[in-house]
Design a protein around this motif. Structure first.
Motif, PDB file in Angstrom:
ATOM      1  N   GLY A 371       0.808  -1.212   0.000  1.00 28.59           N
ATOM      2  CA  GLY A 371       0.000   0.000   0.000  1.00 28.59           C
ATOM      3  C   GLY A 371       0.838   1.257   0.000  1.00 28.59           C
ATOM      4  O   GLY A 371       0.537   2.223  -0.719  1.00 28.59           O
ATOM      5  N   VAL A 372       1.916   1.269   0.796  1.00 28.69           N
ATOM      6  CA  VAL A 372       2.825   2.419   0.827  1.00 28.69           C
ATOM      7  C   VAL A 372       3.462   2.622  -0.551  1.00 28.69           C
ATOM      8  O   VAL A 372       3.574   3.758  -1.047  1.00 28.69           O
ATOM      9  N   THR A 373       3.854   1.526  -1.202  1.00 25.60           N
ATOM     10  CA  THR A 373       4.484   1.608  -2.518  1.00 25.60           C
ATOM     11  C   THR A 373       3.516   2.141  -3.561  1.00 25.60           C
ATOM     12  O   THR A 373       3.881   3.005  -4.378  1.00 25.60           O
ATOM     13  N   ILE A 374       2.288   1.645  -3.565  1.00 28.79           N
ATOM     14  CA  ILE A 374       1.275   2.108  -4.522  1.00 28.79           C
ATOM     15  C   ILE A 374       0.950   3.584  -4.281  1.00 28.79           C
ATOM     16  O   ILE A 374       0.713   4.348  -5.227  1.00 28.79           O
ATOM     17  N   SER A 375       0.962   4.008  -3.010  1.00 30.18           N
ATOM     18  CA  SER A 375       0.763   5.437  -2.711  1.00 30.18           C
ATOM     19  C   SER A 375       1.851   6.272  -3.376  1.00 30.18           C
ATOM     20  O   SER A 375       1.595   7.381  -3.869  1.00 30.18           O
ATOM     21  N   GLY A 376       3.078   5.741  -3.398  1.00 31.08           N
ATOM     22  CA  GLY A 376       4.178   6.428  -4.074  1.00 31.08           C
ATOM     23  C   GLY A 376       3.933   6.568  -5.556  1.00 31.08           C
ATOM     24  O   GLY A 376       4.259   7.610  -6.161  1.00 31.08           O
ATOM     25  N   LEU A 377       3.345   5.541  -6.189  1.00 38.23           N
ATOM     26  CA  LEU A 377       3.018   5.634  -7.617  1.00 38.23           C
ATOM     27  C   LEU A 377       1.983   6.727  -7.859  1.00 38.23           C
ATOM     28  O   LEU A 377       2.115   7.528  -8.799  1.00 38.23           O
ATOM     29  N   LEU A 378       0.949   6.775  -7.010  1.00 39.95           N
ATOM     30  CA  LEU A 378      -0.060   7.824  -7.160  1.00 39.95           C
ATOM     31  C   LEU A 378       0.557   9.211  -6.993  1.00 39.95           C
ATOM     32  O   LEU A 378       0.203  10.163  -7.714  1.00 39.95           O
ATOM     33  N   TYR A 379       1.516   9.333  -6.060  1.00 37.58           N
ATOM     34  CA  TYR A 379       2.218  10.603  -5.863  1.00 37.58           C
ATOM     35  C   TYR A 379       2.969  11.003  -7.131  1.00 37.58           C
ATOM     36  O   TYR A 379       2.902  12.169  -7.567  1.00 37.58           O
ATOM     37  N   ILE A 380       3.663  10.043  -7.746  1.00 36.41           N
ATOM     38  CA  ILE A 380       4.415  10.326  -8.978  1.00 36.41           C
ATOM     39  C   ILE A 380       3.469  10.712 -10.117  1.00 36.41           C
ATOM     40  O   ILE A 380       3.731  11.658 -10.868  1.00 36.41           O
ATOM     41  N   LYS A 381       2.358   9.986 -10.251  1.00 33.61           N
ATOM     42  CA  LYS A 381       1.421  10.261 -11.350  1.00 33.61           C
ATOM     43  C   LYS A 381       0.800  11.648 -11.236  1.00 33.61           C
ATOM     44  O   LYS A 381       0.577  12.320 -12.242  1.00 33.61           O
ATOM     45  N   ILE A 382       0.523  12.074  -9.996  1.00 27.99           N
ATOM     46  CA  ILE A 382      -0.118  13.379  -9.792  1.00 27.99           C
ATOM     47  C   ILE A 382       0.902  14.509  -9.794  1.00 27.99           C
ATOM     48  O   ILE A 382       0.703  15.558 -10.415  1.00 27.99           O
ATOM     49  N   LYS A 383       2.057  14.293  -9.118  1.00 27.83           N
ATOM     50  CA  LYS A 383       3.040  15.355  -8.930  1.00 27.83           C
ATOM     51  C   LYS A 383       3.980  15.500 -10.119  1.00 27.83           C
ATOM     52  O   LYS A 383       4.393  16.617 -10.467  1.00 27.83           O
TER      53      LYS A 383
END
Length: 468
Positions: A371-383
């Motif tokens: 879950g922490v790793t997938i949150s990082g992907l969402l951060y990259i996609k948005i930021k």
């Protein structure tokens, strides 16, 4: 050391076929021979258990597609550790490495060792469950033999993994084909009223997912060796699309075959479901299935040993782990310190542990960090949408995976709180108490220097190149 690094780099090149083999070979291990009965016990009905197996395959596929984008944006080996350090920072990356080295990998290896032992001794205890001390003694022997093999000879370890991978696929194919034959012959009574008795408890469903997802663990394995993958922007995605649906289909066929040969009650009381299936379908040749299931678990355990030093190496390279864990034997070129350390922790976990409990705590911890790793992907996609990437996953897919991870972590705690989950959570958070003084503020920087030198001399190891 230059020639050593070159040899290791040449050995670790992975093409499309190698990538598919790496994913499927690690995924197919102890789970499909041990988890079907525990999934059925938790969820309560054959139909619901098949739905759980299909849903877990879908979840593994969606999670792997999300990881594929991370792998093409962050083209470094190290899997979750390197993704977390690049997206969530040093503290969370250290907590992951700390938990992975001390909890996740040792519990995974202990679970595999227990599965190997239970299948290995099952033919000797056909009328009753094998004694706990016998199972744990055989499991400990398996761990010790494989750590010796992996510390002494890399080539032999690879050969063992390759041979046992063939045994796994052949075993599952035999079970699947026999299941189709049984269905054609009319053995469908156990699949009638398939959803009768299904449990609707949120916590129980979470536990069923834990047991089932153990069988799919390894879907993220290729991301740990992205640097060694040929043309990762193409082969990473292709390998995932081929391997995971193939494994999911095999798992469903095998479960149907189990249900065609055994009643749900027989599955639930079996200590090794593949062995019970072999005794009913193959008769006097049932021991073959027991041997094959034991060898399959042993193959996955050997694969875990072979890839076991990856997080240790990368974390030590970033200064998050003791230097000794990033060292290799000067002549045999094996990561013996990391292997020995992980084996010691695994043997400690083995003493009080049981297979079902180990799988539950492994899945709880693993999905927290997924879950922490997938949150990082969402951060990259948005930021950082402008970052170059060869492949982009639709944003709703990582959101679904993150929601699933949150459910898997919280459901068992909310529905049936147990102190064990609190202990695991406190242990994960305790990583911060080590990171802040010793890593961030660098207190006692030479604390382990003397011990490191002693261990270097005793184990004949030296710092390894990052590609080891």
């Amino acid at each position: 050391m230059d020639s050593t690094s070159k040899k290791l780099q040449l050995k670790s090149e992975v093409g499309l076929i190698g990538g598919v083999s790496l994913i499927a070979g690690v995924m197919i291990g102890s789970g499909i021979f041990m988890s079907p009965q525990t999934v059925l016990i938790n969820i309560g009905s054959p139909g619901a258990s098949l739905v759980i197996w299909a849903c877990c395959g879908l979840l593994a596929m969606l999670a792997s597609l999300s990881y594929a984008e991370l792998g093409t944006v962050i083209r470094e080996s190290g899997g979750e550790y390197i993704y977390i350090i690049r997206t969530s920072g040093n503290l969370m990356a250290f907590i992951f490495a700390f938990t992975s080295v001390l909890v996740v990998r040792p519990t995974s290896m202990t679970g595999l060792a227990l599965s190997f032992a239970q299948n290995a001794v099952a033919p000797f205890y056909e009328s009753c469950a094998p004694p706990d001390v016998v199972v744990k003694s055989v499991a400990a022997a398996g761990l010790l033999i494989l750590v010796i093999v992996n510390c002494l000879n890399v080539r032999f370890s690879i050969a063992v993994t390759t041979i046992l991978m063939a045994v796994k696929f052949l075993t599952l194919l035999v079970i699947s084909i026999c299941g189709v034959v049984l269905l054609i012959q009319g053995n469908t009574s156990n699949l009638q009223n398939a959803f009768e008795g299904t449990s609707q408890s949120v916590g129980v469903i979470g536990m069923a997912f834990y047991q089932c997802l153990w069988s799919y663990d390894g879907w993220n394995n290729l991301n740990s060796v992205t640097e060694e993958l040929k043309c990762p922007q193409v082969n990473l995605l292709r390998a995932l699309i081929i391997a995971i649906p193939m494994v999911t289909l095999l798992y469903l066929l095998v479960n149907i075959s189990y249900l065609a040969a055994m009643t749900p009650r027989e599955m639930m009381v079996s200590s090794a479901v593949a062995v019970t299936w072999g005794n009913k379908v193959l008769g006097s040749w049932g021991w073959v299935m027991s041997t094959a299931a034991a060898l399959s678990s042993l193959g996955s355990l050997n694969g875990s040993f072979f890839s076991g030093g990856r997080v240790c190496f990368v974390a030590a390279r970033e200064g998050h782990m003791p230097n000794i864990l990033a060292m290799a034997h000067v002549r045999r070129l094996t990561p013996s310190p990391a292997l020995i350390f992980t084996t010691i922790i695994s043997l400690i976990v083995l003493i009080p542990g049981d297979f079902q409990g180990i799988v539950n705590f492994f899945s709880f911890t693993a999905w927290f960090f997924y879950g922490v790793t997938i949150s990082g992907l969402l951060y990259i996609k948005i930021k950082f949408p402008e970052l170059p990437r060869a492949y982009t996953v639709p944003i709703f897919i990582p959101i679904l995976v993150l929601l699933a991870a949150v459910f898997l972590v919280l459901a068992p705690i909310i529905d049936n709180p147990q102190l064990e989950y609190l202990y695991v959570t406190l242990f994960i958070l305790s990583g911060a108490l080590i990171y802040i003084p010793f890593i961030h503020f660098k207190l006692c920087p030479g604390l382990l220097d003397k011990l490191t030198v002693v261990l270097q001399l005793f184990l004949e190891v030296a710092p390894a190149d990052k590609n080891v």
